[in-house]
Scaffold this active site. Structure first.
Site, PDB file in Angstrom:
ATOM      1  N   ASP A 157       0.834  -1.202   0.000  1.00  0.00           N
ATOM      2  CA  ASP A 157       0.000   0.000   0.000  1.00  0.00           C
ATOM      3  C   ASP A 157       0.873   1.258   0.000  1.00  0.00           C
ATOM      4  O   ASP A 157       2.014   1.234   0.469  1.00  0.00           O
ATOM      5  CB  ASP A 157      -0.899  -0.026   1.249  1.00  0.00           C
ATOM      6  CG  ASP A 157      -2.062   0.943   1.125  1.00  0.00           C
ATOM      7  OD1 ASP A 157      -2.308   1.458   0.008  1.00  0.00           O
ATOM      8  OD2 ASP A 157      -2.734   1.199   2.146  1.00  0.00           O
ATOM      9  N   GLY A 158       0.314   2.335  -0.530  1.00  0.00           N
ATOM     10  CA  GLY A 158       0.969   3.641  -0.418  1.00  0.00           C
ATOM     11  C   GLY A 158       1.727   4.081  -1.662  1.00  0.00           C
ATOM     12  O   GLY A 158       2.469   5.062  -1.592  1.00  0.00           O
ATOM     13  N   ARG A 172      -5.587  -2.434   8.176  1.00  0.00           N
ATOM     14  CA  ARG A 172      -6.782  -3.091   7.634  1.00  0.00           C
ATOM     15  C   ARG A 172      -6.378  -4.334   6.866  1.00  0.00           C
ATOM     16  O   ARG A 172      -5.267  -4.419   6.345  1.00  0.00           O
ATOM     17  CB  ARG A 172      -7.483  -2.162   6.622  1.00  0.00           C
ATOM     18  CG  ARG A 172      -8.278  -1.050   7.181  1.00  0.00           C
ATOM     19  CD  ARG A 172      -9.102  -0.405   6.063  1.00  0.00           C
ATOM     20  NE  ARG A 172      -8.269   0.254   5.069  1.00  0.00           N
ATOM     21  CZ  ARG A 172      -7.749   1.464   5.204  1.00  0.00           C
ATOM     22  NH1 ARG A 172      -7.983   2.174   6.291  1.00  0.00           N
ATOM     23  NH2 ARG A 172      -7.015   1.991   4.237  1.00  0.00           N
ATOM     24  N   GLU A 225       0.223 -13.287  11.949  1.00  0.00           N
ATOM     25  CA  GLU A 225       0.688 -12.152  12.746  1.00  0.00           C
ATOM     26  C   GLU A 225       0.712 -10.927  11.840  1.00  0.00           C
ATOM     27  O   GLU A 225       1.233 -10.987  10.722  1.00  0.00           O
ATOM     28  CB  GLU A 225       2.105 -12.422  13.274  1.00  0.00           C
ATOM     29  CG  GLU A 225       2.198 -13.618  14.191  1.00  0.00           C
ATOM     30  CD  GLU A 225       1.426 -13.428  15.490  1.00  0.00           C
ATOM     31  OE1 GLU A 225       1.337 -12.281  15.973  1.00  0.00           O
ATOM     32  OE2 GLU A 225       0.904 -14.427  16.012  1.00  0.00           O
ATOM     33  N   TRP A 265       3.121   7.868  -1.924  1.00  0.00           N
ATOM     34  CA  TRP A 265       4.550   8.101  -2.159  1.00  0.00           C
ATOM     35  C   TRP A 265       4.733   9.046  -3.351  1.00  0.00           C
ATOM     36  O   TRP A 265       5.525   9.993  -3.291  1.00  0.00           O
ATOM     37  CB  TRP A 265       5.265   6.772  -2.420  1.00  0.00           C
ATOM     38  CG  TRP A 265       6.711   6.961  -2.715  1.00  0.00           C
ATOM     39  CD1 TRP A 265       7.730   7.046  -1.813  1.00  0.00           C
ATOM     40  CD2 TRP A 265       7.298   7.139  -4.016  1.00  0.00           C
ATOM     41  NE1 TRP A 265       8.919   7.266  -2.467  1.00  0.00           N
ATOM     42  CE2 TRP A 265       8.689   7.320  -3.816  1.00  0.00           C
ATOM     43  CE3 TRP A 265       6.786   7.159  -5.303  1.00  0.00           C
ATOM     44  CZ2 TRP A 265       9.562   7.515  -4.879  1.00  0.00           C
ATOM     45  CZ3 TRP A 265       7.654   7.362  -6.372  1.00  0.00           C
ATOM     46  CH2 TRP A 265       9.037   7.539  -6.151  1.00  0.00           C
ATOM     47  N   GLU A 308     -11.675  -4.806  -5.948  1.00  0.00           N
ATOM     48  CA  GLU A 308     -12.148  -3.424  -5.768  1.00  0.00           C
ATOM     49  C   GLU A 308     -11.331  -2.441  -6.628  1.00  0.00           C
ATOM     50  O   GLU A 308     -11.826  -1.383  -7.000  1.00  0.00           O
ATOM     51  CB  GLU A 308     -12.056  -3.023  -4.288  1.00  0.00           C
ATOM     52  CG  GLU A 308     -13.039  -3.754  -3.373  1.00  0.00           C
ATOM     53  CD  GLU A 308     -12.730  -5.236  -3.144  1.00  0.00           C
ATOM     54  OE1 GLU A 308     -11.546  -5.634  -3.221  1.00  0.00           O
ATOM     55  OE2 GLU A 308     -13.676  -6.006  -2.907  1.00  0.00           O
ATOM     56  N   ASN A 309     -10.091  -2.811  -6.941  1.00  0.00           N
ATOM     57  CA  ASN A 309      -9.242  -1.914  -7.744  1.00  0.00           C
ATOM     58  C   ASN A 309      -9.788  -1.687  -9.163  1.00  0.00           C
ATOM     59  O   ASN A 309      -9.404  -0.723  -9.832  1.00  0.00           O
ATOM     60  CB  ASN A 309      -7.809  -2.437  -7.844  1.00  0.00           C
ATOM     61  CG  ASN A 309      -7.011  -2.307  -6.563  1.00  0.00           C
ATOM     62  OD1 ASN A 309      -6.065  -3.046  -6.322  1.00  0.00           O
ATOM     63  ND2 ASN A 309      -7.383  -1.356  -5.715  1.00  0.00           N
ATOM     64  N   TRP A 310     -10.700  -2.567  -9.610  1.00  0.00           N
ATOM     65  CA  TRP A 310     -11.307  -2.353 -10.934  1.00  0.00           C
ATOM     66  C   TRP A 310     -12.066  -1.025 -10.981  1.00  0.00           C
ATOM     67  O   TRP A 310     -12.344  -0.494 -12.056  1.00  0.00           O
ATOM     68  CB  TRP A 310     -12.272  -3.488 -11.290  1.00  0.00           C
ATOM     69  CG  TRP A 310     -11.588  -4.778 -11.651  1.00  0.00           C
ATOM     70  CD1 TRP A 310     -11.593  -5.926 -10.930  1.00  0.00           C
ATOM     71  CD2 TRP A 310     -10.838  -5.063 -12.836  1.00  0.00           C
ATOM     72  NE1 TRP A 310     -10.871  -6.905 -11.584  1.00  0.00           N
ATOM     73  CE2 TRP A 310     -10.398  -6.406 -12.757  1.00  0.00           C
ATOM     74  CE3 TRP A 310     -10.475  -4.313 -13.976  1.00  0.00           C
ATOM     75  CZ2 TRP A 310      -9.628  -7.022 -13.748  1.00  0.00           C
ATOM     76  CZ3 TRP A 310      -9.709  -4.931 -14.960  1.00  0.00           C
ATOM     77  CH2 TRP A 310      -9.292  -6.260 -14.832  1.00  0.00           C
ATOM     78  N   HIS A 314       3.436   3.366  -8.639  1.00  0.00           N
ATOM     79  CA  HIS A 314       3.301   1.948  -8.987  1.00  0.00           C
ATOM     80  C   HIS A 314       4.580   1.451  -9.673  1.00  0.00           C
ATOM     81  O   HIS A 314       5.047   0.346  -9.426  1.00  0.00           O
ATOM     82  CB  HIS A 314       2.091   1.728  -9.902  1.00  0.00           C
ATOM     83  CG  HIS A 314       0.777   2.111  -9.276  1.00  0.00           C
ATOM     84  ND1 HIS A 314       0.435   1.715  -8.016  1.00  0.00           N
ATOM     85  CD2 HIS A 314      -0.272   2.843  -9.740  1.00  0.00           C
ATOM     86  CE1 HIS A 314      -0.784   2.191  -7.722  1.00  0.00           C
ATOM     87  NE2 HIS A 314      -1.218   2.882  -8.744  1.00  0.00           N
ATOM     88  N   ARG A 356       1.661  -5.164   5.975  1.00  0.00           N
ATOM     89  CA  ARG A 356       0.983  -4.093   5.228  1.00  0.00           C
ATOM     90  C   ARG A 356       1.806  -2.821   5.359  1.00  0.00           C
ATOM     91  O   ARG A 356       2.270  -2.494   6.453  1.00  0.00           O
ATOM     92  CB  ARG A 356      -0.436  -3.864   5.738  1.00  0.00           C
ATOM     93  CG  ARG A 356      -1.141  -2.773   4.940  1.00  0.00           C
ATOM     94  CD  ARG A 356      -2.622  -2.733   5.133  1.00  0.00           C
ATOM     95  NE  ARG A 356      -3.188  -1.778   4.185  1.00  0.00           N
ATOM     96  CZ  ARG A 356      -4.407  -1.827   3.704  1.00  0.00           C
ATOM     97  NH1 ARG A 356      -5.227  -2.775   4.078  1.00  0.00           N
ATOM     98  NH2 ARG A 356      -4.846  -0.923   2.845  1.00  0.00           N
TER      99      ARG A 356
HETATM  100  C1  FPP Z   1      -1.569   0.263  -3.481  1.00  0.00           C
HETATM  101  O1  FPP Z   1      -1.159   1.592  -3.559  1.00  0.00           O
HETATM  102  C2  FPP Z   1      -1.007  -0.512  -4.545  1.00  0.00           C
HETATM  103  C3  FPP Z   1      -1.720  -1.081  -5.566  1.00  0.00           C
HETATM  104  C4  FPP Z   1      -3.179  -0.936  -5.705  1.00  0.00           C
HETATM  105  C5  FPP Z   1      -1.092  -1.839  -6.629  1.00  0.00           C
HETATM  106  C6  FPP Z   1       0.154  -2.568  -6.269  1.00  0.00           C
HETATM  107  C7  FPP Z   1       0.940  -2.725  -7.512  1.00  0.00           C
HETATM  108  C8  FPP Z   1       2.280  -2.683  -7.618  1.00  0.00           C
HETATM  109  C9  FPP Z   1       3.181  -2.577  -6.465  1.00  0.00           C
HETATM  110  C10 FPP Z   1       2.927  -2.737  -8.938  1.00  0.00           C
HETATM  111  C11 FPP Z   1       2.617  -3.946  -9.748  1.00  0.00           C
HETATM  112  C12 FPP Z   1       2.766  -5.205  -9.012  1.00  0.00           C
HETATM  113  C13 FPP Z   1       3.373  -6.323  -9.469  1.00  0.00           C
HETATM  114  C14 FPP Z   1       3.370  -7.545  -8.661  1.00  0.00           C
HETATM  115  C15 FPP Z   1       4.055  -6.368 -10.746  1.00  0.00           C
HETATM  116  P1  FPP Z   1      -2.260   2.718  -3.704  1.00  0.00           P
HETATM  117  O2  FPP Z   1      -2.352   3.102  -5.133  1.00  0.00           O
HETATM  118  O3  FPP Z   1      -3.553   2.261  -3.114  1.00  0.00           O
HETATM  119  O4  FPP Z   1      -1.634   3.849  -2.834  1.00  0.00           O
HETATM  120  P2  FPP Z   1      -2.399   4.998  -2.025  1.00  0.00           P
HETATM  121  O5  FPP Z   1      -3.278   4.312  -1.012  1.00  0.00           O
HETATM  122  O6  FPP Z   1      -1.294   5.761  -1.394  1.00  0.00           O
HETATM  123  O7  FPP Z   1      -3.182   5.778  -3.028  1.00  0.00           O
END
Ligand code: FPP
Length: 246
Positions: A25-26, A199, A212, A30, A72-74, A42, A193
């Site tokens: 996450d994050g 969460r 854990e 970042w 949910e990311n969709w 990403h 996480r």
């Molecule tokens: C959460 O950060 C991250 C994701 C929804 C995607 C994770 C994907 C990658 C690390 C890159 C691709 C992965 C692989 C395995 C090749 P966020 O966008 O929710 O961050 P935020 O909460 O700070 O907005």
């Protein structure tokens, strides 16, 4: 286990868990802090994926599950979804050598229905290419939801009952576990996480019953070897009772 005195993140015995799950996450935060577009977060996240994957394999972790794209990311803007899958496809091609060199076997956890044909092709090719590797198993959770996984498992069991192959009373924890996407993977010992959030976010709901939790304050693109080792030291300090009295 042991020891009740307070510890700093640097202290403690490093215990390598058998099975690790990570909610990465994050990335967006970042990027925002760095004055960049979300997608750059990403992009940098891929470097953190490579570090965590190779380090876990080197340390002897048996199974690593990474939450790469949730059901949910969709709902994110199409442009971000497209960019995420572009990165994922690049990862599936560019990291093949890393997977082979480290004898890592790739798996996919999640629903295939919404994945584009080219994503499925690269995923299936990489899974097939690494199928005989005898090292760490790396499952990418893509189009994954913990509730959806349980729905799919219940449907599979219901089909067996309807076909007369399973008695309702034979449905127990083992039967449900066996109907999950990858029943062969050990339940996570530790769920990491990043970005400070406390969460579960619909990740591995069945499997994390006794995991854990380790929350790291750093955003995923900054999560490096030292943060992984801090998580394993933290894990080494935990007393795991599994509901029993020790
Ligand atoms: C959460 O950060 C991250 C994701 C929804 C995607 C994770 C994907 C990658 C690390 C890159 C691709 C992965 C692989 C395995 C090749 P966020 O966008 O929710 O961050 P935020 O909460 O700070 O907005």
């Amino acid at each position: 286990m042991k020891k009740s005195r307070p510890h700093s993140e640097q202290e403690g015995e490093l215990v390598v868990p058998k099975s690790v799950a990570v909610i990465m996450d994050g990335n967006g935060r970042w990027a925002k802090q760095a004055g960049l577009e979300r997608i750059r977060g990403h992009e940098r996240g891929i470097d953190a994926v490579r570090t965590t994957v190779t380090e876990c394999a080197r340390l002897g972790v048996e199974a690593l599950v990474l939450y790469a794209f949730s059901e949910e990311n969709w709902q994110r803007p199409k442009r971000e979804v497209d960019m995420l899958f572009r990165l994922l496809k690049r990862f599936l091609v560019e990291e093949r050598a890393t997977l082979m060199d480290n004898r890592i076997r790739l798996l996919h956890s999640g629903r295939r229905e919404r994945l584009a044909a080219d994503v499925l092709r690269l995923l299936d090719e990489t899974i097939a290419m690494t199928a005989d590797n005898d090292g760490m198993r790396l499952s990418l959770a893509i189009s994954y939801g913990g509730r959806q996984e349980l729905v799919d498992a219940m449907r599979a069991l219901a089909r067996k009952v309807a076909a007369g192959d399973l008695l309702p009373d034979a449905i127990d924890e083992r039967a449900i576990h066996a109907a999950l996407y990858h029943p062969e993977l050990p339940d996570p010992d530790v769920l990491i996480r990043t970005a400070g959030e406390q969460r579960i976010s619909n990740f591995l709901l069945w499997q994390v019953s006794y995991a854990e939790l380790h929350v790291s304050d750093v955003c995923w693109p900054e999560f490096g070897k030292e943060h992984l080792l801090a998580a394993f030291r933290d894990y080494g300090r935990r007393v795991r009772k599994f509901g029993k009295v020790l």
